[in-house]
Enzyme design. Structure first.
Site, PDB file in Angstrom:
ATOM      1  CG  ASP A 257      -3.088  19.368   8.134  1.00  0.00           C
ATOM      2  OD1 ASP A 257      -2.918  18.938   6.951  1.00  0.00           O
ATOM      3  OD2 ASP A 257      -3.075  18.636   9.297  1.00  0.00           O
TER       4      ASP A 257
ATOM      5  CE1 TYR B 270      -1.870   7.479   5.164  1.00  0.00           C
ATOM      6  CE2 TYR B 270       0.162   6.357   4.474  1.00  0.00           C
ATOM      7  CZ  TYR B 270      -1.358   6.558   4.521  1.00  0.00           C
ATOM      8  OH  TYR B 270      -2.206   5.509   4.104  1.00  0.00           O
ATOM      9  NE  ARG B 271       1.058  15.968  10.779  1.00  0.00           N
ATOM     10  CZ  ARG B 271      -0.217  16.476  11.244  1.00  0.00           C
ATOM     11  NH1 ARG B 271      -0.924  17.102  10.491  1.00  0.00           N
ATOM     12  NH2 ARG B 271      -0.145  16.605  12.692  1.00  0.00           N
TER      13      ARG B 271
ATOM     14  CG  ASN C 269      -1.621   1.191   1.241  1.00  0.00           C
ATOM     15  OD1 ASN C 269      -1.445   2.271   2.136  1.00  0.00           O
ATOM     16  ND2 ASN C 269      -2.722   1.351   0.693  1.00  0.00           N
TER      17      ASN C 269
ATOM     18  CD  GLU D 143      -2.403   2.916  -2.787  1.00  0.00           C
ATOM     19  OE1 GLU D 143      -3.331   3.085  -2.176  1.00  0.00           O
ATOM     20  OE2 GLU D 143      -1.560   2.005  -2.948  1.00  0.00           O
TER      21      GLU D 143
ATOM     22  CD1 TRP E 255      -0.479   5.495   8.245  1.00  0.00           C
ATOM     23  CD2 TRP E 255       0.781   4.692   9.708  1.00  0.00           C
ATOM     24  NE1 TRP E 255       0.805   5.095   7.517  1.00  0.00           N
ATOM     25  CE2 TRP E 255       1.406   4.455   8.641  1.00  0.00           C
ATOM     26  CE3 TRP E 255       1.202   3.948  10.859  1.00  0.00           C
ATOM     27  CZ2 TRP E 255       2.381   3.541   8.275  1.00  0.00           C
ATOM     28  CZ3 TRP E 255       2.418   3.225  10.707  1.00  0.00           C
ATOM     29  CH2 TRP E 255       2.967   2.930   9.452  1.00  0.00           C
TER      30      TRP E 255
END
Length: 609
Positions: free
Chosen positions: A282, A172-173, A168, A232, A186
């Site tokens: 963000d 994610y930062r 996968n 992906e 996560w």
């Protein structure tokens, strides 16, 4: 055309006059952010900072920061061609019959390109192997003043399901804690978190490889809200019309794109206590708050001999991530139509920052059809987070916000056509009384039929004249001077900016509006005193992000033809019963803004573009 790697995309951007090389040395601490934010807001070029203080690597940013460059990144003329291409690919009628099958052969041949190829050799991403890794050598951006530290903002985090062996990839930062540890952000609803939970049941170490840079189609694929069963890398192969070549990581059996700029390898010890991460400025335009997340331990860094470090910044829209989101809007419309063929078009306003609002037009065929579509949307993947779903008729363009605002006034019977739906919300939502859960709003703004109980519209057929809905003289102490809007795109709505020290100002204005003997403007929107009410984009950004639908929207029927709505889009206070911390707006420090202003000529951005 597709791109072999990130640097071939950089070359194309430069050829098209879409990139500026900044030769002046810049600081990854705040300075790059302030420069890029100004350029992004001005619809400016991609930037390649060639000299970054404390790092030997250049930084590429804003590479996909316009509609044109985002289309280029996905090898398309424009977003419409992306949508049409996928729609043709998914339309099974194109493959029925000998003649159609022959005509569709080129599309079918693309199936061969979706499967990634595993190479038995090392890739160019492994030209340099560092077994004593030091993350501080990378030009990782400290984006905003209140950020908890520097963050990787375009990391492609690759993990492998321990049960199925399927990889996968998600974005994610990652906050850098020190030279060889980071956090991994996560969320509960993300696939990466689900794989992490699977490893927790087994114990031990979870291998992770983090990719920085590559063909931009691969970067985009990491952001796409794909069903869990779709790889992906396969989606990236479809977009780039050629397979992604993969190589095995040096320290684990995770495969990574061979043409990546950097690969950061390591593990998460699932038995280790999570570590406090954040805050982070963000994409909502607010700081997401501190919380505990898994710790990533870096064991090895590999990279090209002359790599480029890719980054992005997020904050108050519009910014680069908005165009990534718009590509998703176009690509996933054909998939939505497979489930809801009545959907004609949809639009996610930039001010909604992905999950705040979606406007959908439909071919209405039966009573309450719009309500069916709302619930379908909330049942589809990440659309479950959407706080506001507005449905209009097929002759209305969802992107025509003035027309949509008018339809809401003309066609919506608030008591019947505004639906308050409880459900999951994005982890970044700050307005709900509870984390991850709250109320979404559905608005049926389609024309009502007699079979829907419609004998007359609740509002005038034409937008009302600009007017103040009731006597504001009694509230001059709480209303920001000159801060009343009654025209423009929101014609027929009244926007009032108020000073709040507690909940009394909003409550008093709401009661006065509802008790007034007669009003022309039927919708009152309240915002905080610092919001410029004449800037509709900012008003809508606050409206989409600052409300919990059930708590902050008041609907009252004064008479059959007089139904009034109050929307409280102000910051909620503890004195009003909002116990969660309300995050700050993202704002750059005055010192950095002044420094960048004084050095603007030295960056030579305007002269080169």
């Amino acid at each position: 055309m597709s791109y072999k790697n990130l640097q071939s995309f950089i070359k194309k951007l430069e050829e098209e006059g879409q990139l500026v090389r900044v030769k002046k040395e810049v600081d990854s601490y705040l300075e790059i952010t302030e420069i890029t934010d100004r350029v992004s807001k001005a619809y400016g070029p991609a930037l390649l900072f060639e000299k970054v203080k404390g790092s030997p690597y250049p930084v590429l940013i804003n590479a996909m920061g316009t509609y044109e460059r985002m289309s280029m990144a996905l090898s398309a003329k424009n977003f419409k061609t992306l949508e049409e291409d996928l729609a043709r690919f998914l339309d099974m009628t194109n493959y029925m019959g000998i003649m159609n099958l022959a005509k569709s052969a080129p599309r079918l041949s693309r199936l061969a390109s979706v499967f990634p190829i595993k190479l038995p050799t090392k890739g160019s991403c492994q030209e340099v192997i560092e077994t004593e890794p030091d993350l501080t050598k990378l030009p990782v951006l400290h984006c905003w003043p209140q950020d908890g530290g520097p963050f990787f903002t375009l990391p492609l985090v690759i993990t492998k399901d321990p049960e199925t062996g399927v990889q996968n990839m998600g974005m994610y930062r990652m906050q850098v804690f020190d030279k060889n540890t980071t956090g991994i952000h996560w969320h509960w609803h993300k696939d990466g978190r689900e794989i992490y939970e699977s490893y927790k049941k087994r114990g031990g170490k979870m291998p992770v490889s983090v990719v920085l840079g590559g063909d931009p189609a691969i970067t985009y694929a990491a952001t796409a809200p794909l069903p869990k069963m779709i790889d992906e890398m396969m989606f990236a192969g479809y977009l780039r019309k050629m397979p992604v070549k993969m190589v095995k990581s040096i320290t684990s059996d995770i495969y990574v794109p061979a043409e990546a700029e950097f690969v950061i390898e390591g593990y998460v010890d699932v038995n280790e206590q999570p570590r406090r991460e954040g805050p982070f400025g963000d994409h909502t335009g607010y700081y997401s708050l501190e919380d505990d997340y898994p710790v990533f331990h870096v064991t090895c860094i590999t990279h090209k001999k002359n790599p480029v470090y890719p980054a992005t910044i997020v904050g108050q829209p519009p910014m680069e991530d908005c165009y990534i989101g718009k590509a998703t809007e176009r690509l996933f419309l054909p998939l939505l139509r497979m489930i809801s063929p009545e959907v004609v078009d949809m639009d996610f306003p930039l001010e909604g920052v992905f999950h705040g609002c979606v406007i959908m037009s439909i071919k209405k065929r039966f009573p309450a059809h719009a309500k069916k579509v709302m619930n379908t949307a909330w049942g589809m993947g990440q659309m479950m987070y959407t706080k506001m779903v507005i449905v209009v008729d097929e002759d209305i363009k969802p992107s025509d916000y003035e027309a949509v605002a008018s339809c809401i006034l003309k066609n919506t019977r608030p008591k019947l056509d505004m639906i308050f739906s409880p459900g999951p919300l994005d982890a970044l939502d700050h307005a709900s009384p509870m984390s991850h859960y709250g109320y979404r709003l559905g608005v049926d703004a389609t024309r009502k039929w007699p079979s829907e109980g419609c004998t007359s519209s609740w509002h005038e057929k034409e937008p009302v004249k600009a007017c103040v809905p009731f006597d504001l003289a009694d509230f001059k102490e709480v209303i920001q001077e000159g801060a009343v809007l009654t025209n423009g795109i929101l014609k027929g709505y009244t926007v009032v900016a108020i000073h709040k020290t507690d909940g009394s100002a909003a409550k008093g204005l709401t009661e006065a509006f509802l008790k007034a003997p007669k009003v022309e403007s039927k919708v009152l929107i309240l915002v905080d005193a610092d919001i410029p009410v004449d800037k509709v984009s900012i008003v809508c950004w606050k409206l989409f992000n600052n409300i919990d639908a059930k708590r902050d929207i008041t609907v009252q029927e004064i008479a059959t033809d007089d139904v009034r709505v109050v929307i409280d889009a102000t910051k909620k206070l503890a004195s009003e019963g909002h116990e969660r911390i309300w995050p700050d707006d993202i704002v750059m420090s005055e010192a950095v803004k002044t420094y960048v202003t004084n050095n603007w000529e030295a960056y030579k951005i305007d002269k080169n573009h």
